[in-house]
Scaffold this active site. Structure first.
Site, mmCIF file in Angstrom:
data_model
loop_
_atom_site.group_PDB
_atom_site.id
_atom_site.type_symbol
_atom_site.label_atom_id
_atom_site.label_comp_id
_atom_site.label_asym_id
_atom_site.label_seq_id
_atom_site.Cartn_x
_atom_site.Cartn_y
_atom_site.Cartn_z
ATOM 1 N N THR A 108 0.853 -1.178 0.000
ATOM 2 C CA THR A 108 0.000 0.000 0.000
ATOM 3 C C THR A 108 0.891 1.230 0.000
ATOM 4 O OG1 THR A 108 -1.722 1.170 1.193
ATOM 5 C CG2 THR A 108 -0.294 -0.230 2.502
ATOM 6 N N HIS A 109 0.481 2.237 -0.777
ATOM 7 C CA HIS A 109 1.342 3.392 -1.044
ATOM 8 C C HIS A 109 0.528 4.673 -0.865
ATOM 9 C CE1 HIS A 109 4.738 5.477 -2.829
ATOM 10 N NE2 HIS A 109 3.879 6.152 -3.580
ATOM 11 N N ASP A 145 7.314 0.544 -6.766
ATOM 12 C CA ASP A 145 5.889 0.888 -6.794
ATOM 13 C C ASP A 145 5.302 0.834 -8.210
ATOM 14 O OD1 ASP A 145 5.958 1.349 -4.005
ATOM 15 O OD2 ASP A 145 6.700 3.371 -4.321
HETATM 16 C C1 GAR Z 1 1.559 4.312 4.976
HETATM 17 O O1 GAR Z 1 1.022 5.549 4.535
HETATM 18 C C2 GAR Z 1 2.189 3.583 3.803
HETATM 19 O O2 GAR Z 1 1.532 3.737 2.604
HETATM 20 C C3 GAR Z 1 3.538 4.233 3.754
HETATM 21 O O3 GAR Z 1 3.922 4.302 5.096
HETATM 22 C C4 GAR Z 1 2.756 4.516 5.900
HETATM 23 C C5 GAR Z 1 2.785 3.524 7.051
HETATM 24 O O4 GAR Z 1 1.871 3.874 8.044
HETATM 25 N N1 GAR Z 1 4.426 3.457 2.950
HETATM 26 C C6 GAR Z 1 5.261 3.994 2.070
HETATM 27 O O5 GAR Z 1 5.414 5.197 1.947
HETATM 28 C C7 GAR Z 1 6.053 2.995 1.249
HETATM 29 N N2 GAR Z 1 6.586 3.619 0.099
HETATM 30 P P1 GAR Z 1 1.775 3.003 9.397
HETATM 31 O O6 GAR Z 1 3.195 2.707 9.875
HETATM 32 O O7 GAR Z 1 1.017 3.879 10.341
HETATM 33 O O8 GAR Z 1 1.024 1.748 9.071
#
Ligand code: GAR
Length: 200
Positions: A108-109, A145
């Site tokens: 998820t991105h 991605d």
């Molecule tokens: C999320 O927004 C995810 O999409 C991003 O890190 C966050 C994790 O949130 N991932 C990336 O940017 C990967 N390229 P969390 O630690 O609160 O689950």
């Protein structure tokens, strides 16, 4: 209903992981988080897993002589929990060919791919000045991605948004999207034809 085992990979706060854990308390959801893997010790994501009684493992690049050795170890750690698929939920490392060869990985991105791939998607979208960004759930391939897209949701950028405020609003939708997609993939399966992912 039998529960589909998944392994979730995290690097940080793990709010996406928590959403999956919470969804799994309803047996009808059909998914069991069999293990949580992190690329560094001491993450809140790992603590969330431990609080829920879920096995964890840490696989740190610096602990291996090469990136290829790290990749092989990560693949093995994942395989030990025999997941149907892997969810990369805020895991900030590029996965290697051994892991991707052995496991189907859903990522998820926090942007509407193919715009703003990489580790700073929210910052990059703000800097570009877009009025709409969002979140994308996709299968992971060898690129950054670039894998086939499963689902996307749009989020409007507000004039006074900071990286944090925008990311928090994206993550509200991202958690709902991830829970929905992972549940459907687990319960219904999926096929991939070219870049098209179909969940029957
Ligand atoms: C999320 O927004 C995810 O999409 C991003 O890190 C966050 C994790 O949130 N991932 C990336 O940017 C990967 N390229 P969390 O630690 O609160 O689950």
């Amino acid at each position: 209903m039998s529960l589909t085992p998944i392994v979730v990979l995290v690097s940080g706060t793990g709010s996406l992981l928590q959403a999956l854990i919470d969804a799994g308390t309803d047996l009808g959801y059909g998914v069991r988080v069999a293990a949580v893997g992190a690329d560094r010790p001491g993450t809140l994501g790992q603590a969330r897993a431990e609080a829920a009684g879920i096995p964890t493992f840490v696989c740190r690049v610096a602990d291996f002589p090469s990136r290829a050795d790290w990749d092989a170890a990560l693949a093995q750690n994942i395989a030990a929990h025999a997941p149907a698929f892997v969810v990369s939920a805020g895991f900030m490392k590029l996965l290697g060919p051994v892991t991707l060869g052995q496991h189907t990985v859903v990522n998820t991105h926090p942007a509407l791919l193919p715009s703003f791939p990489g580790a700073h998607a929210v910052r990059d979208a703000l800097a570009y000045g877009v009025r709409v960004t969002g979140t994308t759930c996709h299968l992971v391939d060898a690129g950054v991605d670039t894998g086939p897209i499963i689902e996307q949701h749009a989020v409007a950028v507000e004039p006074d948004d900071t990286e944090d405020s925008l990311h928090e609003r994206i993550k509200v939708l991202e958690r709902l999207m991830l829970v929905d997609v992972v549940g459907r993939l687990a319960r219904q399966g999926f096929t991939v034809t070219g870049r098209k992912v179909t969940i029957p």
